[in-house]
Every structure is written in structure tokens, then in C-alpha cells.
Design a protein around this motif. Structure first.
Motif, PDB file in Angstrom:
ATOM      1  N   LYS A 140       5.967  -9.945  15.258  1.00 20.16           N
ATOM      2  CA  LYS A 140       7.271  -9.942  15.937  1.00 20.16           C
ATOM      3  C   LYS A 140       8.356  -9.434  14.995  1.00 20.16           C
ATOM      4  O   LYS A 140       9.179  -8.602  15.372  1.00 20.16           O
ATOM      5  CB  LYS A 140       7.594 -11.352  16.421  1.00 20.16           C
ATOM      6  N   GLU A 172      10.600  -6.033  15.481  1.00 17.09           N
ATOM      7  CA  GLU A 172      12.061  -6.150  15.501  1.00 17.09           C
ATOM      8  C   GLU A 172      12.691  -5.225  14.465  1.00 17.09           C
ATOM      9  O   GLU A 172      13.687  -4.552  14.752  1.00 17.09           O
ATOM     10  CB  GLU A 172      12.491  -7.598  15.240  1.00 17.09           C
ATOM     11  N   GLU A 228      16.468  -7.708  18.405  1.00 21.22           N
ATOM     12  CA  GLU A 228      15.824  -9.019  18.400  1.00 21.22           C
ATOM     13  C   GLU A 228      15.022  -9.202  19.682  1.00 21.22           C
ATOM     14  O   GLU A 228      15.535  -9.003  20.786  1.00 21.22           O
ATOM     15  CB  GLU A 228      16.884 -10.109  18.297  1.00 21.22           C
ATOM     16  N   ILE A 229      13.767  -9.585  19.556  1.00 23.79           N
ATOM     17  CA  ILE A 229      12.901  -9.833  20.701  1.00 23.79           C
ATOM     18  C   ILE A 229      13.137 -11.273  21.149  1.00 23.79           C
ATOM     19  O   ILE A 229      13.075 -12.194  20.328  1.00 23.79           O
ATOM     20  CB  ILE A 229      11.422  -9.608  20.331  1.00 23.79           C
TER      21      ILE A 229
END
Length: 65
Positions: free
Chosen positions: A42, A46, A52-53
Motif C-alpha cells: 500500500k 501510494e 493516499e489510498i
């Protein structure tokens, strides 16, 4: 798990990568599939995208509205 997809012969195809830190060129990527990504996956995506996820909880709140 992170998988990258891009156009090959006018079709969406999976792009090979050695690891999430060694991804295809961003211009080649049309779709990124994050399936139960690790925190490192993640974070790397990003950084690649410069955004931002959202977390699963944040996504659930959006789906309810």
C-alpha cells in the motif's frame, strides 16, 4: 498482493514486475489491482501515485452514503 495492468496489442494485460518496489513505468500502467495488500504494498503504491489510498473503513463509509 499488487498487480499492474496496461495496454498490450490494444487489450488490457497484466504487466510483469519483479516486486512492488520495481514496478512498470507509471506511463504504462492503466490499472492497479490491490488485493489484500500488505502495508508495504500500500505504501509503495501510494508513493508511486502520489496519493493516499483509503482504508477499508473509509471506503465502507463512502459506500453507505
Amino acid at each position: 498482493m499488487v498487480r499492474f495492468y496496461g495496454l498490450r496489442r490494444n487489450r488490457l494485460a497484466r504487466l510483469e514486475q519483479a516486486s512492488v518496489s520495481h514496478v512498470p513505468k507509471p506511463d504504462d500502467v492503466m490499472w492497479i489491482d490491490l488485493f489484500e495488500p500488505s502495508p508495504e504494498d500500500k505504501q509503495a503504491v501510494e508513493a508511486l501515485l502520489g496519493l493516499e489510498i483509503p482504508t477499508r473503513q473509509e471506503m465502507a463509509e463512502i459506500e453507505e452514503s
